[in-house]
Design a protein around this motif. Structure first.
Motif, mmCIF file in Angstrom:
data_model
loop_
_atom_site.group_PDB
_atom_site.id
_atom_site.type_symbol
_atom_site.label_atom_id
_atom_site.label_comp_id
_atom_site.label_asym_id
_atom_site.label_seq_id
_atom_site.Cartn_x
_atom_site.Cartn_y
_atom_site.Cartn_z
ATOM 1 N N ASN A 291 0.810 -1.215 0.000
ATOM 2 C CA ASN A 291 0.000 0.000 0.000
ATOM 3 C C ASN A 291 0.845 1.267 0.000
ATOM 4 O O ASN A 291 0.295 2.369 -0.013
ATOM 5 N N LEU A 292 2.167 1.103 0.036
ATOM 6 C CA LEU A 292 3.055 2.263 -0.003
ATOM 7 C C LEU A 292 3.330 2.665 -1.444
ATOM 8 O O LEU A 292 3.571 1.817 -2.318
ATOM 9 N N GLU A 293 3.333 3.939 -1.687
ATOM 10 C CA GLU A 293 3.722 4.505 -2.966
ATOM 11 C C GLU A 293 5.225 4.844 -2.927
ATOM 12 O O GLU A 293 5.852 4.822 -1.862
ATOM 13 N N PRO A 294 5.849 5.154 -4.069
ATOM 14 C CA PRO A 294 7.286 5.461 -4.072
ATOM 15 C C PRO A 294 7.682 6.558 -3.081
ATOM 16 O O PRO A 294 8.779 6.519 -2.527
ATOM 17 N N GLY A 295 6.790 7.528 -2.844
ATOM 18 C CA GLY A 295 7.122 8.571 -1.879
ATOM 19 C C GLY A 295 7.335 8.024 -0.478
ATOM 20 O O GLY A 295 8.205 8.499 0.267
ATOM 21 N N GLY A 296 6.560 7.019 -0.094
ATOM 22 C CA GLY A 296 6.725 6.415 1.217
ATOM 23 C C GLY A 296 8.050 5.684 1.337
ATOM 24 O O GLY A 296 8.740 5.783 2.365
ATOM 25 N N TYR A 297 8.425 4.935 0.282
ATOM 26 C CA TYR A 297 9.725 4.249 0.298
ATOM 27 C C TYR A 297 10.871 5.254 0.334
ATOM 28 O O TYR A 297 11.878 5.058 1.040
ATOM 29 N N LEU A 298 10.737 6.323 -0.445
ATOM 30 C CA LEU A 298 11.794 7.341 -0.459
ATOM 31 C C LEU A 298 11.931 8.004 0.903
ATOM 32 O O LEU A 298 13.055 8.251 1.368
ATOM 33 N N ALA A 299 10.807 8.296 1.565
ATOM 34 C CA ALA A 299 10.862 8.925 2.886
ATOM 35 C C ALA A 299 11.542 8.012 3.897
ATOM 36 O O ALA A 299 12.383 8.462 4.688
ATOM 37 N N ALA A 300 11.205 6.715 3.876
ATOM 38 C CA ALA A 300 11.824 5.781 4.820
ATOM 39 C C ALA A 300 13.322 5.674 4.574
ATOM 40 O O ALA A 300 14.127 5.691 5.524
ATOM 41 N N ALA A 301 13.731 5.571 3.289
ATOM 42 C CA ALA A 301 15.156 5.453 2.979
ATOM 43 C C ALA A 301 15.909 6.744 3.287
ATOM 44 O O ALA A 301 17.022 6.723 3.827
ATOM 45 N N ALA A 302 15.311 7.885 2.943
ATOM 46 C CA ALA A 302 15.993 9.165 3.154
ATOM 47 C C ALA A 302 16.212 9.447 4.634
ATOM 48 O O ALA A 302 17.282 9.921 5.039
ATOM 49 N N THR A 303 15.213 9.165 5.472
ATOM 50 C CA THR A 303 15.385 9.411 6.905
ATOM 51 C C THR A 303 16.415 8.466 7.509
ATOM 52 O O THR A 303 17.164 8.854 8.411
ATOM 53 N N LEU A 304 16.482 7.227 7.011
ATOM 54 C CA LEU A 304 17.509 6.299 7.499
ATOM 55 C C LEU A 304 18.896 6.768 7.103
ATOM 56 O O LEU A 304 19.850 6.714 7.897
ATOM 57 N N ILE A 305 19.044 7.249 5.866
ATOM 58 C CA ILE A 305 20.336 7.784 5.421
ATOM 59 C C ILE A 305 20.731 8.991 6.264
ATOM 60 O O ILE A 305 21.892 9.139 6.672
ATOM 61 N N THR A 306 19.765 9.856 6.551
ATOM 62 C CA THR A 306 20.050 11.040 7.376
ATOM 63 C C THR A 306 20.526 10.634 8.761
ATOM 64 O O THR A 306 21.500 11.205 9.291
ATOM 65 N N PHE A 307 19.875 9.652 9.343
ATOM 66 C CA PHE A 307 20.260 9.204 10.683
ATOM 67 C C PHE A 307 21.652 8.581 10.682
ATOM 68 O O PHE A 307 22.470 8.854 11.574
ATOM 69 N N LEU A 308 21.947 7.747 9.673
ATOM 70 C CA LEU A 308 23.274 7.144 9.605
ATOM 71 C C LEU A 308 24.344 8.213 9.392
ATOM 72 O O LEU A 308 25.452 8.122 9.953
ATOM 73 N N GLY A 309 24.038 9.216 8.576
ATOM 74 C CA GLY A 309 24.989 10.307 8.411
ATOM 75 C C GLY A 309 25.224 11.069 9.690
ATOM 76 O O GLY A 309 26.356 11.470 9.999
#
Length: 609
Positions: A120-138
């Motif tokens: 039920n997730l659209e590409p925006g949801g996947y991008l948000a999850a990945a982007a926030t994880l990248i931000t946290f790791l950075g």
């Protein structure tokens, strides 16, 4: 000898430049992701199906991501952004990144759970999850100010993994150092600029509070709490909260005016009568909590039956309100009803306090708890059968008429300057006047000679008595003043709720205000402070009002919150300098590590003396 130096080292070994670039890029992608659809169906609250227009939980991710991007850019030394991060620490960026991750992943997991799978997730949801994880790791790669790690036995590691306490281990071994509460050094601003900063701060606070109270569903409110919690922690680590606190302390009168103006503007932002009613009840709860703060916070008297004084004022006002169900059958003007309620609470405060305030500690707490229960049982028995017909027993006094002040009927809607003020907004503004009076009384009392005597009694009654302070008379004065302030709030509460019943005034119940929640509000907010009980009362009333599923678990959750507060911030959310020094190590007596051994021994002797 304890060292208080904090090592600025990254959790993930990355070059600082690379970590900052990853954090900045991840935060920018997070902001972009909020303008894309996160799900394909509007069944999830907030309608996250629109491209180019964030809605619902996307707004929280947008704000959190934008703040993370702002603080990440501040790390590049961009001129003008340094004022937002006085400590020049990357800890604030880390907490913002963590808050953005928590808010976004909560939204993604909620979509998955409620709609039945990740499909039920659209590409925006996947991008948000990945982007926030990248931000946290950075952010983990940034040089973070960390306290020395505490070693744990190997079995403790194993046990923690088994029971899923990895967050606890994270706190024990990667504990981030925060601001020490002292206002950070900064270039002095002109007085007009400082006043402007105070005004903007209260404007932002009003906007955040209004957004939280206007949330229409539980998922959005929970996300709001997560975002605000991590955001506040980040601003605290940055030193921005300490800087604004220093300005408000310097301009106290301006701060009070700004706070009152912001509170006055709140009803003009509300179109929903239910949300305006929540605001009115928060003011009632907060005003009573501030009155209890006189007794508990200043004088140090543990009162477990304080809600009874609120009930005395409410019943006194209801009896003379002109209600058709009032056995007395009289109708006083409102100003006379207010004086009647305050006077009745004052009399009860003196009558109860005179024979009991010679007790201390737990004994006084037990007696006041008994008084609260006696009041509830007494008004329940004055029903014409078990006793005189005065309060209608368990039925209470219903049908209390609305007030009319200076030809202004508070029970109907009015158009003021193009804004429509409903009944709840009218009573909110009336209660705001009472809150301002109570704030003025508390402030003047706390700064007076009597207030300093109360603090002396709270700290050590024996020493205060030895210095010539009449402890009993001053404690009775505090008890009577606190009861009077509660009675004032009770007169308005009776008209807001239309009825008064004995069940409203218990020690602990499902609906505040009650004695347990009032005491929790004072402790949570910060005893002895002016704004602490107001903040604590607002949180304790707003959270259950917005999260209905918590009704059956309120006492458990608030008890857990108090335990966590006592462990991590025993001085309360808003604490004065005295409490911070009392509950936290400051390192002022520590000997520098390069001091010769003889000087260390001398310093230790002086410290012990």
């Amino acid at each position: 000898m304890t060292s208080h130096t904090h090592a600025a080292t990254p959790v993930i070994p990355l070059p600082a430049t690379a970590a900052r670039a990853v954090t900045t890029a991840g935060a920018a992608l997070t902001v972009v992701s909020t303008f894309l659809a996160w799900t394909w169906t509007s069944e999830f609250p907030g309608d996250l199906t629109v491209n180019g227009y964030p809605g619902g939980l996307q707004v929280l991710t947008l704000v959190s991501g934008a703040l993370t991007l702002l603080y990440a850019l501040a790390g590049y030394g961009i001129r003008g952004l340094g004022w937002l991060n006085p400590t020049r620490s990357h800890n604030s960026t880390f907490f913002l990144a963590l808050g953005t991750l928590a808010t976004t992943w909560y939204a993604v997991i909620s979509i998955t759970a409620e709609l039945g799978g990740v499909v039920n997730l659209e590409p925006g949801g996947y991008l948000a999850a990945a982007a926030t994880l990248i931000t946290f790791l950075g952010a983990l790669g940034l040089p973070l100010d960390r306290k020395p790690a505490e070693e744990l036995p190997r079995w403790n590691w194993f046990l923690a993994v088994i029971v899923g306490l990895l967050p606890y281990l994270f706190w024990r071994h990667i504990r981030l150092a925060g601001a020490d509460g002292r206002p950070p050094r900064a270039k002095a601003l002109p007085s007009w600029a400082e006043i402007l900063v105070i005004a903007v701060s209260f404007g932002v606070g009003l906007h955040v509070f209004t957004y939280g109270i206007d949330t229409e569903y539980a998922e959005l409110f929970i996300g709001f709490l997560v975002a605000v919690g991590f955001g506040f922690a980040a601003l605290t680590r940055a030193g921005l909260i300490a800087r604004i606190t220093a300005l408000t302390t310097k301009h106290r009168n301006v701060t009070l005016v700004a706070a009152l103006v912001a509170a006055f503007c709140f009803p003009f932002t509300q179109q929903n009568e239910q949300y305006a009613l929540i605001g009115a009840n928060i003011l009632i709860f907060a005003t009573v909590a501030l009155g209890l703060n006189v007794v508990v916070g200043l004088a140090g008297l543990l009162d477990l039956g304080y809600v009874a004084f609120l009930g005395v004022g409410a019943y006194a006002a209801a009896l003379v309100s002109g209600s058709p169900m009032s056995p007395i059958g009289v109708q006083f003007p409102f100003w006379a009803a207010v004086l009647t309620g305050a006077a009745a609470s004052l009399v009860f405060g003196v009558v109860i306090g005179a024979p009991t305030l010679r007790l201390r500690g737990d004994y006084l707490a037990i007696v006041t708890l008994g008084f609260g229960e006696i009041f509830r049982l007494t008004v329940n028995a004055l029903n014409g059968v078990s006793g005189p017909d005065l309060t209608n027993g368990s039925q209470g006094i219903p049908s209390i008429p609305d007030l009319e002040l200076f030809g202004f009927d508070l029970g109907i809607s009015h158009d003021v300057g193009g804004f429509t003020l409903g009944r709840s907004a009218n009573y909110y503004l009336l209660m705001l006047v009472f809150t301002a009076v109570v704030v003025l009384v508390f402030r003047r009392s706390g700064e007076s000679r009597i207030g300093r005597a109360w603090v002396a009694i709270r700290e050590d009654e024996t020493a205060a008595t030895a210095m010539g302070i009449n402890a009993f008379r001053l404690k009775l004065l505090a008890f009577a003043l606190g009861a009077t302030l509660a009675g004032l709030a009770g007169t308005v509460q009776a008209h807001v709720s239309y009825t008064v019943t004995p069940e409203q005034y218990q020690f602990a119940g499902s609906v505040p205000p009650n004695s347990a929640f009032l005491l929790a509000a004072v402790i949570l907010g910060g005893m002895g402070t002016l704004s602490g009980p107001l903040v604590g009362a607002a949180l304790l009333y707003l959270i259950p009002a917005k999260l209905q599923f918590m009704q059956d678990y309120q006492l458990f959750l608030f008890g857990l919150a108090l335990i966590l507060l006592m462990r991590f911030r025993p001085e309360g959310l808003v604490a004065d300098r005295r409490k911070q020094l009392e509950f936290h190590e400051t390192g002022q007596l520590d000997v520098p590590p390069d001091t010769p051994l003889t000087d260390q021994a001398a310093g230790t002797t002086k410290a012990g003396a």
